[in-house]
Scaffold this active site. Structure first.
Site, PDB file in Angstrom:
ATOM      1  N   GLU A 174       0.885  -0.983   0.207  1.00  0.00           N
ATOM      2  CA  GLU A 174       0.064  -0.186   0.280  1.00  0.00           C
ATOM      3  C   GLU A 174       1.009   1.287  -0.086  1.00  0.00           C
ATOM      4  O   GLU A 174       0.348   2.379  -0.554  1.00  0.00           O
ATOM      5  CB  GLU A 174      -1.108   0.247   1.443  1.00  0.00           C
ATOM      6  CG  GLU A 174      -2.367  -1.019   0.750  1.00  0.00           C
ATOM      7  CD  GLU A 174      -3.187  -0.491  -0.293  1.00  0.00           C
ATOM      8  OE1 GLU A 174      -3.283   0.914  -0.441  1.00  0.00           O
ATOM      9  OE2 GLU A 174      -3.884  -1.169   0.005  1.00  0.00           O
ATOM     10  N   GLU A 182       2.539   1.760  -3.406  1.00  0.00           N
ATOM     11  CA  GLU A 182       0.878   1.713  -4.245  1.00  0.00           C
ATOM     12  C   GLU A 182       1.037   3.253  -4.293  1.00  0.00           C
ATOM     13  O   GLU A 182       0.596   4.551  -5.606  1.00  0.00           O
ATOM     14  CB  GLU A 182      -0.384   1.656  -4.375  1.00  0.00           C
ATOM     15  CG  GLU A 182      -0.253  -0.202  -5.296  1.00  0.00           C
ATOM     16  CD  GLU A 182      -0.801  -1.543  -4.342  1.00  0.00           C
ATOM     17  OE1 GLU A 182      -0.761  -2.077  -4.702  1.00  0.00           O
ATOM     18  OE2 GLU A 182      -2.329  -1.254  -3.846  1.00  0.00           O
ATOM     19  N   GLU A 183       0.620   4.167  -2.774  1.00  0.00           N
ATOM     20  CA  GLU A 183      -0.102   5.433  -2.961  1.00  0.00           C
ATOM     21  C   GLU A 183       1.764   6.262  -2.853  1.00  0.00           C
ATOM     22  O   GLU A 183       1.145   7.575  -3.509  1.00  0.00           O
ATOM     23  CB  GLU A 183      -0.110   5.475  -1.062  1.00  0.00           C
ATOM     24  CG  GLU A 183      -1.006   6.053  -0.915  1.00  0.00           C
ATOM     25  CD  GLU A 183      -2.223   6.370   0.393  1.00  0.00           C
ATOM     26  OE1 GLU A 183      -2.421   5.346   0.794  1.00  0.00           O
ATOM     27  OE2 GLU A 183      -2.135   7.362   0.361  1.00  0.00           O
TER      28      GLU A 183
END
Lengths: 175, 175
Positions: free
Chosen positions: B59, B62-63
């Site tokens: 995460e 991805e962010e």
């Protein structure tokens, strides 16, 4: 959702290690329906919306008859490839509790035995699970050097946007 | 199960505090769709069966575009009376990660800003959430006195009966 997921699958499994600091003993049980008689901490599944500490205290009382209060969070387990597990069903939390009563009146449907056992004995016996053994060693360290070294303490805080409260568990900010 | 419970409700929310020990900075983001621009750690929901550390690392990448590795578990939050929450949907875990790359390439759909911020600044600013502020103070203590004081480390162990493996997070047994 898969059709075979039942509501109870989503409960959090909580165990309570009730430590009597006056004599270094801890409350342990043996499950009735297991092939191997291993000592472990009493516990069970949380109800929806129930706090971590409240579940541990309630389940310990229902299983053993011993009353206690929540002190800290000690350990979290995540199961990998648990058969039939789905998403959150695989979390399992161990808390440290302080006894408020000492007489055992255990649930004979769930347990074969229930005793106050020396932490030092639980830490060295083979008649337990790997996780129970590790937590026993950690609790021994707490007895010897203070639980401040091993506890995650609870703080209750308001959420920024909604104003509702939440419980945060982390190492003490003052050490 | 209530009819309005969707599968995503059961995901675990993970956040990753990526700490650069060489300069005392930490990776933070501001959400695009919030009224107040508060710094927080990047993160998101776990996939079913995904490990805690794997979710946080994925995460964060991805962010923010930053690659990292899992070091420890720092904090767990339980929401009380979360509107629409059901059973396990209200758990939220913060991990400590170590950066493997430093260039930011953030997701403009999710984030308004993304920066490497001084931990000391994050610990004292009002432009953050109470939980982020507390974890920043805890991480500062880790930088100053060693992360051994604040980490829950991961051990992988075989389950007694089934032989499958699980991940146990607890304070280090050697302290």
């Amino acid at each position: 959702l898969p059709e075979d997921v039942s509501e109870s699958s989503f409960g959090r499994l909580l165990q309570g290690a009730v430590v009597d600091e006056s004599n270094g003993k801890v409350l342990v049980v043996q499950d009735r329906n297991k092939t191997k008689n291993a000592w472990k901490f009493p516990g069970g599944l949380s109800d929806p919306g129930e706090n971590i500490g409240a579940t541990a205290v309630r389940e310990v009382f229902e299983e053993t008859g011993v009353r206690s209060e929540f002190k800290s969070l000690l350990s979290i387990r995540q199961q990998h490839d648990h058969p039939g597990a789905f998403a959150m069903s695989d979390m399992y939390i161990i808390c440290r509790l302080r006894p408020l009563s000492y007489d055992i009146d255990f649930c004979t449907q769930e347990c074969l035995r229930c005793e106050w056992l020396e932490l030092a004995e639980l830490a060295r016996t083979d008649r337990t699970t790997p996780i129970t053994s590790r937590v026993a060693r950690l609790l021994l360290r707490g007895l010897e050097r203070g639980f401040g070294e091993i506890d995650l303490v609870m703080e209750e805080l308001p959420a920024v946007y909604s104003g509702v409260f939440y419980q945060l568990y982390l190492r003490p900010l003052k050490g």
